[in-house]
Motif scaffolding. Structure first.
Motif, short mmCIF file in Angstrom:
data_model
loop_
_atom_site.label_atom_id
_atom_site.label_comp_id
_atom_site.label_asym_id
_atom_site.label_seq_id
_atom_site.Cartn_x
_atom_site.Cartn_y
_atom_site.Cartn_z
N GLU A 145 17.45 15.68 53.04
CA GLU A 145 17.60 14.74 51.92
C GLU A 145 17.24 15.37 50.58
O GLU A 145 16.90 14.66 49.63
CB GLU A 145 16.76 13.47 52.15
CG GLU A 145 17.17 12.69 53.40
CD GLU A 145 16.36 11.42 53.58
OE1 GLU A 145 15.38 11.24 52.82
OE2 GLU A 145 16.71 10.63 54.46
N GLU A 146 17.33 16.69 50.49
CA GLU A 146 17.09 17.34 49.21
C GLU A 146 18.22 17.06 48.23
O GLU A 146 17.98 16.94 47.01
CB GLU A 146 16.94 18.84 49.41
CG GLU A 146 15.69 19.25 50.18
CD GLU A 146 15.57 20.75 50.31
OE1 GLU A 146 16.26 21.46 49.56
OE2 GLU A 146 14.77 21.21 51.15
N ILE A 147 19.45 16.95 48.75
CA ILE A 147 20.59 16.64 47.87
C ILE A 147 20.42 15.26 47.25
O ILE A 147 20.64 15.06 46.05
CB ILE A 147 21.91 16.74 48.65
CG1 ILE A 147 22.06 18.13 49.31
CG2 ILE A 147 23.09 16.46 47.74
CD1 ILE A 147 22.13 19.26 48.33
N ASP A 148 20.01 14.29 48.07
CA ASP A 148 19.78 12.94 47.55
C ASP A 148 18.62 12.94 46.56
O ASP A 148 18.65 12.19 45.57
CB ASP A 148 19.48 11.98 48.71
CG ASP A 148 20.66 11.80 49.64
OD1 ASP A 148 21.80 11.98 49.17
OD2 ASP A 148 20.45 11.49 50.82
N ALA A 149 17.61 13.76 46.81
CA ALA A 149 16.48 13.82 45.87
C ALA A 149 16.93 14.37 44.52
O ALA A 149 16.47 13.89 43.47
CB ALA A 149 15.37 14.70 46.46
N LEU A 150 17.83 15.37 44.54
CA LEU A 150 18.34 15.89 43.27
C LEU A 150 19.08 14.80 42.50
O LEU A 150 18.92 14.67 41.28
CB LEU A 150 19.27 17.07 43.54
CG LEU A 150 18.62 18.38 44.00
CD1 LEU A 150 19.69 19.42 44.32
CD2 LEU A 150 17.68 18.91 42.93
N MET A 153 16.69 12.41 40.87
CA MET A 153 16.05 12.99 39.68
C MET A 153 17.03 13.23 38.53
O MET A 153 16.66 13.76 37.50
CB MET A 153 15.37 14.31 40.04
CG MET A 153 14.17 14.15 40.96
SD MET A 153 13.28 15.70 41.24
CE MET A 153 14.51 16.65 42.11
N GLY A 154 18.30 12.86 38.74
CA GLY A 154 19.29 13.02 37.69
C GLY A 154 19.89 14.40 37.61
O GLY A 154 20.50 14.76 36.59
N VAL A 155 19.74 15.21 38.66
CA VAL A 155 20.30 16.56 38.70
C VAL A 155 21.56 16.53 39.55
O VAL A 155 21.52 16.10 40.72
CB VAL A 155 19.29 17.58 39.28
CG1 VAL A 155 19.90 18.97 39.34
CG2 VAL A 155 18.02 17.58 38.44
N ASP A 156 22.67 16.97 39.00
CA ASP A 156 23.93 17.00 39.73
C ASP A 156 23.91 18.19 40.70
O ASP A 156 23.79 19.34 40.26
CB ASP A 156 25.10 17.15 38.77
CG ASP A 156 26.45 16.91 39.45
OD1 ASP A 156 26.49 16.98 40.69
OD2 ASP A 156 27.44 16.67 38.74
#
Length: 283
Positions: A145-150, A153-156
């Motif tokens: 879930e690192e992609i979802d965390a990005l 946080m507003g990081v594409d």
């Protein structure tokens, strides 16, 4: 009797409907996957332009990926190029020798390695080693879930992860292609001189006469295109991994298979176009 015939035909008709439904679902799923890959490719190219203009390009991530790709593909590239150059020199050399045109072995080896062998070997290496590593990395990030965390946080993730990997693959692919061309041509030259009885001067003379600068340019362009296709497919399969470690493994497998299929199909189309507009000619 008619009722019995209807009952016998019903299972067959049901099986036909099931097969038709499965084929339709597979075709629709394939088209949807193709659409997502195309959209990811467009987003990555657009992201590269915007990141470069805004001075937000991830240079460190790109350089690390470049080094990793070079480390895992450089030695296998040489090991693949040497036997390929030897095979082309031996097989084509025997045919040319029977025709009494030994001096043309340099042209045949050069055209075979540069126009077809080098870009295909580059694509297969990047599709096997590079695509597997990228798909596994992004798939693991997706599962954790690192992609979802990005995104939270507003990081594409496309700008942060896909764009630098795309640039790294497009940079490394032509470099790897040059390495394979050099190793393959040198291997073919050694075999031609030592075992085929070709003089060094005639080998390089025919090589330079039939292999023009456009052939090298087409080879480099093909390798860069193959690298682009490989990295987009790998990123797409990795970012859509589902179902834990099994899903990551399935994504890696799909990335490698799709990359190889795309390379073969695209190479066929490009080869036909090059044969039409850039036919073989004496320099």
């Amino acid at each position: 009797m008619p009722e019995m015939i209807v009952n016998l035909d019903a299972p067959r008709q049901s099986a036909i409907r099931i097969v038709r439904t499965n084929l339709t679902d597979t075709a629709v799923s394939g088209l949807e996957t193709f659409g997502r890959v195309v959209r990811l490719g467009l987003d990555a190219v657009t992201g590269l332009v915007t990141d470069t203009v805004r001075m937000r390009f991830q240079w460190r991530e790109m350089l690390q990926t470049c080094w990793f790709l070079i480390a895992v593909t450089a030695l296998p590239a040489v090991l693949m190029a040497v036997p390929f150059g030897v095979i082309v020199s031996v097989q084509v050399g025997n045919l040319i020798k029977n025709l009494g045109a030994d001096a043309l072995l340099g042209a045949a080896s050069g055209l075979g390695v540069i126009k077809q062998g080098a870009p295909i070997a580059t694509g297969l290496l990047l599709g096997g080693a590079g695509a597997a590593a990228i798909a596994a990395d992004l798939g693991a990030r997706t599962i954790r879930e690192e992609i979802d965390a990005l995104r939270v946080m507003g990081v594409d993730p496309i700008h942060r992860l896909v764009v630098p990997r795309m640039v790294a693959m497009v940079i490394v692919a032509p470099l790897l292609n040059v390495l394979i061309m050099f190793a393959g041509v040198i291997a073919g030259y050694i075999v031609a001189v030592l075992s085929q009885g070709v003089t060094p001067g005639s080998y390089w003379a025919t090589f330079g006469s039939f292999t023009v600068v456009a052939d090298i340019g087409v080879s480099l362009a093909k390798s860069a295109l193959f690298g682009f296709l490989v990295v987009i497919v790998a990123c797409q399969r990795g970012m859509e991994a589902r179902g834990g470690p099994r899903g990551v493994a399935d994504g890696v497998n799909a990335a490698v298979v799709l990359s190889v299929v795309l390379i073969v199909l695209v190479n066929l189309v490009i080869s036909q176009l090059v044969a039409m507009f850039l036919p073989v000619r004496i320099a």
